[in-house]
Scaffold this active site. Structure first.
Site, short mmCIF file in Angstrom:
data_model
loop_
_atom_site.label_atom_id
_atom_site.label_comp_id
_atom_site.label_asym_id
_atom_site.label_seq_id
_atom_site.Cartn_x
_atom_site.Cartn_y
_atom_site.Cartn_z
N ASN A 49 0.87 -1.18 0.00
CA ASN A 49 0.00 0.00 0.00
C ASN A 49 0.91 1.23 0.00
OD1 ASN A 49 -1.81 2.04 0.50
ND2 ASN A 49 -2.31 1.38 2.59
N TRP A 50 0.97 1.91 -1.15
CA TRP A 50 1.90 3.05 -1.26
C TRP A 50 1.35 4.28 -0.55
CZ3 TRP A 50 3.57 3.07 -7.16
CH2 TRP A 50 4.22 1.86 -7.45
N LYS A 51 0.09 4.28 -0.19
CA LYS A 51 -0.55 5.45 0.43
C LYS A 51 -0.32 6.70 -0.43
CE LYS A 51 0.10 3.18 4.82
NZ LYS A 51 0.17 3.27 6.27
N HIS B 234 -9.31 0.59 5.01
CA HIS B 234 -8.02 0.82 5.70
C HIS B 234 -8.27 1.71 6.92
CE1 HIS B 234 -3.96 2.16 6.54
NE2 HIS B 234 -3.56 1.08 5.90
N GLU C 229 -6.72 4.15 8.06
CA GLU C 229 -6.56 5.60 7.80
C GLU C 229 -7.81 6.16 7.15
OE1 GLU C 229 -2.83 5.29 5.70
OE2 GLU C 229 -1.86 4.68 7.56
N GLU D 222 -5.03 -5.77 10.36
CA GLU D 222 -4.04 -4.74 10.61
C GLU D 222 -4.30 -4.10 11.98
OE1 GLU D 222 -2.17 -3.24 6.82
OE2 GLU D 222 -3.99 -2.08 7.04
N GLY E 236 2.54 1.75 10.75
CA GLY E 236 3.43 2.89 10.61
C GLY E 236 4.09 3.32 11.91
N SER F 135 3.75 -2.57 10.24
CA SER F 135 5.21 -2.52 10.41
C SER F 135 5.89 -3.85 10.06
CB SER F 135 5.57 -2.07 11.82
OG SER F 135 5.06 -0.77 12.07
N GLY G 177 2.95 -1.36 4.20
CA GLY G 177 2.97 0.07 3.93
C GLY G 177 4.39 0.54 3.62
N GLY G 178 5.06 1.09 4.62
CA GLY G 178 6.38 1.70 4.43
C GLY G 178 7.38 0.84 3.64
C1 PEP Z 1 -0.61 -0.23 6.18
O1 PEP Z 1 -0.83 0.96 6.19
O2 PEP Z 1 -1.45 -0.99 5.65
C2 PEP Z 1 0.60 -0.74 6.80
C3 PEP Z 1 0.64 -2.00 7.13
O3 PEP Z 1 1.60 0.18 7.01
P1 PEP Z 1 3.07 -0.11 7.62
O4 PEP Z 1 3.57 -1.39 6.98
O5 PEP Z 1 3.89 1.07 7.23
O6 PEP Z 1 2.88 -0.27 9.08
#
Ligand code: PEP
Length: 253
Positions: free
Chosen positions: A9-11, A97, A99, A169, A175, A215, A236-237
Protein backbone atom coordinates in the site's frame (compact mmCIF):
# COMPACT_ATOMS: atom_id res chain seq x y z
CA UNK A 1 -5.22 -23.76 0.60
CA UNK A 2 -5.40 -19.99 0.75
CA UNK A 3 -3.40 -18.06 -1.83
CA UNK A 4 -0.15 -16.45 -0.60
CA UNK A 5 -0.41 -12.71 -1.22
CA UNK A 6 1.89 -9.80 -0.46
CA UNK A 7 0.28 -6.45 -1.24
CA UNK A 8 2.00 -3.08 -0.97
CA UNK A 9 0.00 0.00 0.00
CA UNK A 10 1.90 3.05 -1.26
CA UNK A 11 -0.55 5.45 0.43
CA UNK A 12 0.07 9.10 -0.64
CA UNK A 13 3.62 8.43 -1.85
CA UNK A 14 5.35 8.37 -5.26
CA UNK A 15 4.74 10.55 -8.29
CA UNK A 16 3.71 8.83 -11.53
CA UNK A 17 7.31 8.47 -12.75
CA UNK A 18 8.54 7.33 -9.34
CA UNK A 19 5.80 4.71 -9.23
CA UNK A 20 6.66 3.41 -12.68
CA UNK A 21 10.33 3.23 -11.67
CA UNK A 22 9.47 1.30 -8.50
CA UNK A 23 7.50 -1.26 -10.51
CA UNK A 24 10.39 -1.62 -13.00
CA UNK A 25 12.74 -2.30 -10.08
CA UNK A 26 10.26 -4.70 -8.56
CA UNK A 27 9.97 -6.65 -11.82
CA UNK A 28 13.78 -6.91 -12.05
CA UNK A 29 14.12 -8.11 -8.46
CA UNK A 30 11.24 -10.57 -8.79
CA UNK A 31 12.81 -12.07 -11.91
CA UNK A 32 15.79 -13.07 -9.74
CA UNK A 33 13.70 -14.20 -6.76
CA UNK A 34 12.09 -17.55 -6.11
CA UNK A 35 8.55 -16.41 -5.39
CA UNK A 36 6.40 -17.38 -8.36
CA UNK A 37 3.83 -18.90 -5.98
CA UNK A 38 3.18 -15.52 -4.33
CA UNK A 39 0.60 -13.08 -5.69
CA UNK A 40 2.30 -9.68 -5.65
CA UNK A 41 0.12 -6.56 -5.60
CA UNK A 42 1.03 -2.87 -5.61
CA UNK A 43 -1.40 -0.08 -4.72
CA UNK A 44 -0.37 3.30 -6.13
CA UNK A 45 -2.35 6.52 -5.80
CA UNK A 46 -5.21 6.87 -8.32
CA UNK A 47 -3.26 9.18 -10.67
CA UNK A 48 -0.59 6.54 -11.25
CA UNK A 49 -2.87 3.56 -11.80
CA UNK A 50 -2.95 3.49 -15.60
CA UNK A 51 0.81 3.95 -15.99
CA UNK A 52 1.54 1.35 -13.31
CA UNK A 53 -0.91 -1.09 -14.94
CA UNK A 54 0.97 -0.63 -18.26
CA UNK A 55 4.34 -1.12 -16.57
CA UNK A 56 3.17 -4.21 -14.69
CA UNK A 57 1.47 -5.83 -17.71
CA UNK A 58 2.71 -9.37 -18.38
CA UNK A 59 4.63 -9.55 -15.11
CA UNK A 60 3.92 -11.11 -11.71
CA UNK A 61 2.89 -7.71 -10.38
CA UNK A 62 -0.84 -6.99 -10.06
CA UNK A 63 -2.37 -3.61 -9.34
CA UNK A 64 -4.77 -2.41 -6.68
CA UNK A 65 -6.44 0.89 -5.89
CA UNK A 66 -6.34 2.21 -2.34
CA UNK A 67 -10.03 3.09 -2.15
CA UNK A 68 -13.23 3.33 -4.21
CA UNK A 69 -16.54 5.14 -3.97
CA UNK A 70 -19.56 2.98 -3.32
CA UNK A 71 -21.82 4.61 -5.91
CA UNK A 72 -21.59 3.74 -9.60
CA UNK A 73 -21.51 7.35 -10.88
CA UNK A 74 -22.84 10.82 -10.18
CA UNK A 75 -22.15 14.08 -8.41
CA UNK A 76 -19.42 12.92 -6.03
CA UNK A 77 -16.60 15.34 -6.79
CA UNK A 78 -13.13 13.76 -6.73
CA UNK A 79 -14.42 10.25 -6.16
CA UNK A 80 -13.72 7.18 -8.30
CA UNK A 81 -16.08 4.26 -8.94
CA UNK A 82 -15.38 0.55 -9.21
CA UNK A 83 -16.12 0.40 -12.94
CA UNK A 84 -13.64 3.26 -13.51
CA UNK A 85 -11.01 1.25 -11.66
CA UNK A 86 -11.86 -1.80 -13.74
CA UNK A 87 -11.54 0.25 -16.94
CA UNK A 88 -8.06 1.34 -15.77
CA UNK A 89 -7.00 -2.33 -15.60
CA UNK A 90 -6.97 -2.58 -11.82
CA UNK A 91 -7.64 -6.01 -10.28
CA UNK A 92 -7.83 -5.27 -6.54
CA UNK A 93 -9.13 -2.53 -4.24
CA UNK A 94 -8.11 -1.91 -0.63
CA UNK A 95 -11.26 -1.24 1.41
CA UNK A 96 -11.65 -0.07 4.99
CA UNK A 97 -8.02 0.82 5.70
CA UNK A 98 -7.77 2.26 9.22
CA UNK A 99 -6.56 5.60 7.80
CA UNK A 100 -9.77 5.82 5.75
CA UNK A 101 -11.81 4.94 8.82
CA UNK A 102 -9.99 7.41 11.07
CA UNK A 103 -9.23 10.42 8.85
CA UNK A 104 -12.12 10.18 6.39
CA UNK A 105 -14.82 8.85 8.72
CA UNK A 106 -15.62 5.75 6.67
CA UNK A 107 -18.11 3.68 8.59
CA UNK A 108 -19.36 0.11 8.43
CA UNK A 109 -22.24 1.01 6.10
CA UNK A 110 -19.90 2.72 3.60
CA UNK A 111 -17.44 -0.14 3.78
CA UNK A 112 -20.07 -2.85 3.21
CA UNK A 113 -21.32 -0.91 0.15
CA UNK A 114 -17.76 -0.50 -1.19
CA UNK A 115 -17.24 -4.25 -0.87
CA UNK A 116 -20.42 -4.84 -2.89
CA UNK A 117 -19.45 -2.28 -5.55
CA UNK A 118 -16.03 -3.85 -6.04
CA UNK A 119 -17.30 -7.43 -6.18
CA UNK A 120 -20.02 -6.41 -8.65
CA UNK A 121 -17.26 -5.29 -11.04
CA UNK A 122 -15.34 -8.56 -10.65
CA UNK A 123 -12.52 -6.91 -8.70
CA UNK A 124 -10.96 -8.36 -5.55
CA UNK A 125 -11.45 -6.44 -2.30
CA UNK A 126 -8.55 -6.38 0.13
CA UNK A 127 -10.65 -5.78 3.22
CA UNK A 128 -8.88 -4.27 6.24
CA UNK A 129 -9.91 -4.77 9.85
CA UNK A 130 -8.13 -4.29 13.15
CA UNK A 131 -8.32 -2.96 16.66
CA UNK A 132 -6.83 0.23 18.17
CA UNK A 133 -4.35 0.22 21.06
CA UNK A 134 -6.91 0.67 23.84
CA UNK A 135 -9.02 -2.18 22.47
CA UNK A 136 -5.99 -4.47 22.48
CA UNK A 137 -4.96 -3.36 25.96
CA UNK A 138 -8.42 -4.08 27.33
CA UNK A 139 -8.42 -7.52 25.69
CA UNK A 140 -11.30 -6.67 23.35
CA UNK A 141 -9.50 -7.24 20.06
CA UNK A 142 -11.45 -10.33 19.01
CA UNK A 143 -14.81 -8.71 19.74
CA UNK A 144 -13.80 -5.61 17.76
CA UNK A 145 -12.44 -7.44 14.74
CA UNK A 146 -15.29 -9.95 14.79
CA UNK A 147 -17.78 -7.07 14.93
CA UNK A 148 -16.16 -5.34 11.95
CA UNK A 149 -16.21 -8.52 9.87
CA UNK A 150 -19.81 -9.28 10.82
CA UNK A 151 -21.04 -5.77 10.00
CA UNK A 152 -19.04 -5.32 6.80
CA UNK A 153 -18.75 -8.80 5.23
CA UNK A 154 -21.41 -11.11 6.62
CA UNK A 155 -24.10 -9.80 4.28
CA UNK A 156 -22.25 -11.44 1.37
CA UNK A 157 -23.31 -14.69 -0.27
CA UNK A 158 -20.85 -17.59 -0.03
CA UNK A 159 -19.87 -17.06 -3.69
CA UNK A 160 -19.13 -13.38 -3.12
CA UNK A 161 -17.34 -13.89 0.18
CA UNK A 162 -14.94 -16.27 -1.60
CA UNK A 163 -13.66 -13.26 -3.59
CA UNK A 164 -12.58 -11.32 -0.50
CA UNK A 165 -9.02 -11.09 0.82
CA UNK A 166 -8.87 -10.11 4.50
CA UNK A 167 -6.03 -7.99 5.92
CA UNK A 168 -5.78 -7.97 9.70
CA UNK A 169 -4.04 -4.74 10.61
CA UNK A 170 -3.75 -3.88 14.31
CA UNK A 171 -4.02 -0.10 14.14
CA UNK A 172 -1.39 0.32 16.87
CA UNK A 173 1.13 -1.41 14.62
CA UNK A 174 0.54 0.58 11.42
CA UNK A 175 3.43 2.89 10.61
CA UNK A 176 4.50 2.90 14.25
CA UNK A 177 7.43 0.48 14.12
CA UNK A 178 5.52 -1.65 16.64
CA UNK A 179 4.67 -5.05 15.21
CA UNK A 180 2.27 -7.62 16.56
CA UNK A 181 4.30 -10.61 17.65
CA UNK A 182 4.02 -13.62 15.38
CA UNK A 183 1.94 -15.29 18.10
CA UNK A 184 -0.42 -12.31 18.41
CA UNK A 185 -0.86 -12.35 14.63
CA UNK A 186 -1.48 -16.10 14.59
CA UNK A 187 -4.01 -15.88 17.44
CA UNK A 188 -6.02 -13.22 15.63
CA UNK A 189 -5.77 -14.92 12.22
CA UNK A 190 -6.96 -18.20 13.75
CA UNK A 191 -9.84 -16.34 15.40
CA UNK A 192 -10.78 -14.70 12.07
CA UNK A 193 -10.64 -18.02 10.21
CA UNK A 194 -12.83 -19.67 12.84
CA UNK A 195 -15.28 -16.77 12.79
CA UNK A 196 -15.49 -16.99 8.99
CA UNK A 197 -15.92 -20.78 9.21
CA UNK A 198 -18.88 -20.38 11.56
CA UNK A 199 -20.64 -18.23 8.97
CA UNK A 200 -19.43 -19.51 5.58
CA UNK A 201 -18.16 -23.01 6.43
CA UNK A 202 -14.75 -24.57 6.91
CA UNK A 203 -13.96 -25.04 3.23
CA UNK A 204 -14.40 -21.35 2.38
CA UNK A 205 -12.56 -20.31 5.57
CA UNK A 206 -9.58 -22.47 4.65
CA UNK A 207 -9.41 -20.90 1.18
CA UNK A 208 -9.64 -17.32 2.47
CA UNK A 209 -6.33 -15.43 2.34
CA UNK A 210 -5.77 -13.59 5.62
CA UNK A 211 -2.90 -11.10 5.45
CA UNK A 212 -1.10 -9.43 8.34
CA UNK A 213 -0.33 -5.70 8.18
CA UNK A 214 1.51 -3.43 10.58
CA UNK A 215 5.21 -2.52 10.41
CA UNK A 216 6.01 -5.73 8.52
CA UNK A 217 9.64 -5.68 7.31
CA UNK A 218 12.10 -8.11 5.69
CA UNK A 219 13.50 -8.67 9.20
CA UNK A 220 10.23 -9.84 10.80
CA UNK A 221 8.21 -11.18 7.85
CA UNK A 222 9.64 -14.72 7.92
CA UNK A 223 8.56 -15.31 11.51
CA UNK A 224 5.09 -13.86 10.98
CA UNK A 225 4.56 -15.67 7.65
CA UNK A 226 5.65 -18.99 9.20
CA UNK A 227 2.43 -19.07 11.22
CA UNK A 228 -0.22 -21.43 9.82
CA UNK A 229 -3.04 -18.89 9.53
CA UNK A 230 -0.94 -16.05 8.09
CA UNK A 231 -1.17 -16.12 4.29
CA UNK A 232 0.91 -13.03 3.57
CA UNK A 233 1.02 -9.33 4.28
CA UNK A 234 -0.34 -5.88 3.53
CA UNK A 235 2.75 -3.71 3.60
CA UNK A 236 2.97 0.07 3.93
CA UNK A 237 6.38 1.70 4.43
CA UNK A 238 8.47 -1.28 3.33
CA UNK A 239 6.57 -1.50 0.02
CA UNK A 240 8.10 1.80 -1.12
CA UNK A 241 11.48 0.19 -1.75
CA UNK A 242 11.79 -2.73 -4.20
CA UNK A 243 14.53 -4.54 -2.26
CA UNK A 244 12.63 -4.39 1.04
CA UNK A 245 9.35 -5.38 -0.61
CA UNK A 246 10.93 -8.37 -2.35
CA UNK A 247 12.60 -9.27 0.94
CA UNK A 248 9.09 -9.63 2.36
CA UNK A 249 7.68 -11.40 -0.71
CA UNK A 250 10.43 -14.04 -0.41
CA UNK A 251 9.98 -14.49 3.36
CA UNK A 252 7.62 -17.50 3.17
CA UNK A 253 9.26 -20.70 4.45
C1 PEP B 1 -0.61 -0.23 6.18
O1 PEP B 1 -0.83 0.96 6.19
O2 PEP B 1 -1.45 -0.99 5.65
C2 PEP B 1 0.60 -0.74 6.80
C3 PEP B 1 0.64 -2.00 7.13
O3 PEP B 1 1.60 0.18 7.01
P1 PEP B 1 3.07 -0.11 7.62
O4 PEP B 1 3.57 -1.39 6.98
O5 PEP B 1 3.89 1.07 7.23
O6 PEP B 1 2.88 -0.27 9.08
Amino acid sequence: MARKIVAGNWKMNKTVSEGVQLVEELKNELAKANASDVTVVVSPPYVSLTEVVKTAAGSQVEVSAQNVHQEASGAYTAEVSADMLKSAGVGYVIIGHSERREYFAENAVDIAKKIDAVIAQGLTPIYCCGEVKEERESGNQNAIVGGQIKDELFHLSDADFEKVVIAYEPVWAIGTGLTASADQAQDMHAFIRGFVADKFGKVIAKETSILYGGSCKPTNAAEIFSKPDVDGGLIGGAALNATDFVGIITAFN
